[in-house]
Design an enzyme around this catalytic site. Structure first.
Site, PDB file in Angstrom:
ATOM      1  N   ILE A  69       0.742  -1.255   0.098  1.00  0.00           N
ATOM      2  CA  ILE A  69       0.188   0.136  -0.044  1.00  0.00           C
ATOM      3  C   ILE A  69       0.779   1.283   0.230  1.00  0.00           C
ATOM      4  O   ILE A  69       0.651   2.360  -0.475  1.00  0.00           O
ATOM      5  CB  ILE A  69      -0.919  -0.020   1.207  1.00  0.00           C
ATOM      6  N   ALA A  70       2.062   1.151   0.602  1.00  0.00           N
ATOM      7  CA  ALA A  70       2.931   2.330   0.863  1.00  0.00           C
ATOM      8  C   ALA A  70       4.473   1.567   0.907  1.00  0.00           C
ATOM      9  O   ALA A  70       4.577   0.715   1.821  1.00  0.00           O
ATOM     10  CB  ALA A  70       2.602   3.528   1.926  1.00  0.00           C
ATOM     11  N   ALA A  71       5.404   2.586   0.572  1.00  0.00           N
ATOM     12  CA  ALA A  71       6.755   1.945   0.867  1.00  0.00           C
ATOM     13  C   ALA A  71       7.302   3.212   1.109  1.00  0.00           C
ATOM     14  O   ALA A  71       7.434   4.358   0.788  1.00  0.00           O
ATOM     15  CB  ALA A  71       7.332   1.216  -0.397  1.00  0.00           C
ATOM     16  N   ALA A  72       8.291   2.961   2.429  1.00  0.00           N
ATOM     17  CA  ALA A  72       9.171   4.305   2.901  1.00  0.00           C
ATOM     18  C   ALA A  72      10.490   3.516   3.425  1.00  0.00           C
ATOM     19  O   ALA A  72      11.183   2.524   2.790  1.00  0.00           O
ATOM     20  CB  ALA A  72       8.691   4.491   4.303  1.00  0.00           C
ATOM     21  N   LEU A  89      12.123   3.017   5.970  1.00  0.00           N
ATOM     22  CA  LEU A  89      12.648   1.895   6.674  1.00  0.00           C
ATOM     23  C   LEU A  89      11.497   0.717   6.807  1.00  0.00           C
ATOM     24  O   LEU A  89      12.085  -0.335   7.210  1.00  0.00           O
ATOM     25  CB  LEU A  89      12.554   2.468   8.090  1.00  0.00           C
ATOM     26  N   GLN A 116       7.562  -1.127   4.855  1.00  0.00           N
ATOM     27  CA  GLN A 116       6.364  -0.941   3.842  1.00  0.00           C
ATOM     28  C   GLN A 116       4.967  -1.588   4.450  1.00  0.00           C
ATOM     29  O   GLN A 116       5.234  -2.052   5.556  1.00  0.00           O
ATOM     30  CB  GLN A 116       6.715  -1.719   2.427  1.00  0.00           C
ATOM     31  N   VAL A 117       4.073  -1.086   3.978  1.00  0.00           N
ATOM     32  CA  VAL A 117       2.549  -1.517   4.533  1.00  0.00           C
ATOM     33  C   VAL A 117       1.922  -2.295   3.351  1.00  0.00           C
ATOM     34  O   VAL A 117       2.052  -1.953   2.375  1.00  0.00           O
ATOM     35  CB  VAL A 117       1.857  -0.154   4.758  1.00  0.00           C
ATOM     36  N   ASP A 161       5.434  13.910  10.913  1.00  0.00           N
ATOM     37  CA  ASP A 161       5.632  13.567   9.422  1.00  0.00           C
ATOM     38  C   ASP A 161       4.247  13.734   9.084  1.00  0.00           C
ATOM     39  O   ASP A 161       3.783  12.840   8.390  1.00  0.00           O
ATOM     40  CB  ASP A 161       6.462  12.297   9.289  1.00  0.00           C
TER      41      ASP A 161
END
Length: 558
Positions: A229-232, A234, A236-237, A387
């Protein structure tokens, strides 16, 4: 739990202020005292008026010999013995149980012969890649094209940080909010790192979940999304459904093998910083090691998802009686240090005005709710989301605002709030000399710095603020010249205040996306003040800076 207090060399005045909100923060304790000799600020640069006029040349600035000590000393009136002690004193809080110390990082990295070889190899890689980039910058300067090629070099830097891995991606995200360290055009490019990070393979992520929770994936979840769903930087989701209850949840999974990489890079960062202390003292008025320690402390906190779970619980407690704010529940029984399972938020991205209107949500009402929630975090609780980019804030279909991703939160102690009030009042009174002294008391400038050359620069920034009403005020309008000031002078922006700035600017930007004529500060009288307080507030209506100062003081003493 011990209180971290500080005393001032010279005459100290103590004033006791009750702690407001739940600022537990896994070892952070807000001091119940504040000192008249103060340190650090940076939301000052957001909360002041419009900037025009040329800034005086930084070449005229004269600095007295600097030290790595803070203006505020510890109880025994000795200098802080380390950068971390200085940070504790500046914050007005202490951290009895730290996730980060330079000694701990060194022991982790140098614990075995193999790790030393890995460290050397990584050091060569970093020096080689950064060296090539630096050489290109020097070539641009020598041939006189350094300004015209800035957009290309900024993109090149962003790609380089992605290539160097998560530590550098995180460093880039931090630099995107540090005008004291990097130019504004580079900052704007690095902002892309907040949303555009490549994911790692699903099978790796699913293996980490099973290893961390000690059970097969299918035993815990009846469904899990096939794509992130999302990647950052550190982690991901994923979206999943709990087998036991049928509830939809979000699963945050940490990147594989990231911890030793982070420790290794932090060791190299600090080693490099020790060679850059002279430059950092000249440019920022503090040792580069302090900047790295500040960064490392925050990074290792984000790396431990059990701390993020605690953050969520703190936010749930703070907003438990607020029907306009949605904080997701955390499922600690399905979580660990590398996996975090929380309630799925079925909301609309706050930057999609068409979808919000189609859902029947009152846009102005939603914006009012969002501004109130943001300012309550800053002014009432002292614990705020660090954030709040558009991917972390959602509009619920019932008009509530929802926050997700609590890995990066920050604390403002009562001491910090009182310091901010004094700085804003000096701005309102156009007392630019005292404003410059506030920079020293707040930790922007090191003790002993001659502030007289900065006074004309401050006056140039704030000279047009007098008489401006709330209708003419927005936070972004004052940042350009101030960014230039902190970049050109030996001024350091403390990390927690850079988060304040990012929080306010990001949320103001969201407001303008949904409603271009929205007045951020005009929300205050209608939502945060009682009828009697509104009447008092109207006296300050024509000056936004005094309004902000009044609101700060009101919430600190209520």
């Amino acid at each position: 739990m011990e209180l971290c207090t500080a005393s001032v060399s010279g005459s100290a005045q103590w004033s006791h202020i009750p702690t407001i909100g739940r600022v537990r923060r896994h070892g952070y304790v807000s001091s119940s005292s504040w000192v008249s000799q103060r340190l650090r600020q940076s939301s000052l640069y957001v909360m002041n008026a419009a900037s025009t006029g040329a800034l005086p040349s930084p070449k005229n600035i004269t600095q007295l010999p600097r030290t790595n000590g803070a203006v505020v000393n510890n109880i025994s009136n000795n200098k802080p013995s380390s950068a971390l002690e200085q940070l504790d004193i500046e914050r007005g809080v202490c951290i009895p149980f730290r996730k980060y110390t330079p000694e701990m990082v060194r022991n982790k990295v140098l614990g075995s012969r193999g790790s030393v070889l890995s460290l050397a190899s990584r050091g060569v890689e970093i020096i080689w890649k950064l060296g090539l980039y630096w050489s290109a910058l020097m070539y641009d300067f020598l041939v006189g094209r350094d300004e015209e090629i800035v957009p290309f070099r900024a993109r090149q830097l962003r790609n380089l940080l992605c290539d160097l891995g998560p530590s550098f991606i995180k460093a880039g995200q931090v630099l995107a909010n540090r005008p004291d360290i990097i130019r504004e055009d580079y900052m704007n490019e690095l902002c892309i790192l907040q949303d555009d990070v490549p994911p790692f393979p699903n099978q790796v992520a699913f293996s980490i979940i099973e290893e961390e929770l000690g059970q097969p994936l299918e035993r815990l979840f009846s469904k899990i999304s096939s794509r992130t769903i999302a990647a950052a930087s550190l982690g991901q989701v994923y979206r999943a459904t709990l087998r036991e209850t049928g509830e939809d949840v979000a699963i945050k999974v940490q990147r594989p093998g990231i911890e030793p990489i982070i420790y290794r890079d932090l060791f190299l960062f600090r080693t490099l910083a020790s060679f850059l202390n002279g430059i950092s003292l000249q440019k920022l008025g503090c040792n580069a090691e302090l900047i790295v320690d500040e960064f490392g402390e925050k990074l290792l906190e984000e790396l431990d998802y059990t701390l993020e779970a605690t953050n969520i619980e703190d936010f749930l407690e703070n907003f438990k009686d607020d029907p306009t704010v949605k904080i997701p529940q955390v499922y600690k029984q399905f979580s660990g240090s590398r996996v975090l399972v929380m309630e799925w938020i079925d909301g609309i991205r706050c930057t999609d005005p068409q979808a919000i209107k189609e859902a029947g949500i009152d846009v102005e009402g939603f914006l009012t709710v969002g501004v109130s929630a943001a300012l309550r975090q800053l002014l009432e609780f002292g614990l705020f989301h660090g954030d709040p980019h558009p991917g972390n804030i959602f509009a619920m279909r019932d008009g509530r605002i929802a926050y997700v991703d609590f890995g990066n939160v920050a604390v403002l102690s009562q001491q910090n709030k009182q310091i901010l009030i004094d700085a804003v009042v000096h701005a309102v009174n156009e007392d630019y000399a005292e404003m410059a002294n506030d920079f020293t008391r707040l930790g922007f400038l090191s003790s002993g710095t001659d502030v007289s050359p900065i006074v004309p620069a401050l006056e140039a920034i704030w000279q047009n603020s007098s008489g401006k009403g709330l209708a003419d005020f927005n936070f972004r309008s004052v940042t350009g010249k101030f960014n230039q000031l902190v970049y050109n002078y030996p001024i350091r922006i403390p990390e927690r205040f850079s988060l304040v700035i990012r929080s306010l600017l990001t949320q103001e930007g969201i407001c303008f996306t949904l409603q271009p004529d929205f007045k951020f500060l005009e929300v205050q009288p209608a939502t945060l003040l009682s009828y009697q307080e509104k009447n008092i507030y109207s006296l300050f209506y024509l000056h936004p800076l005094l309004s902000v100062a009044f609101i700060f003081r009101l919430h600190i003493h209520m």
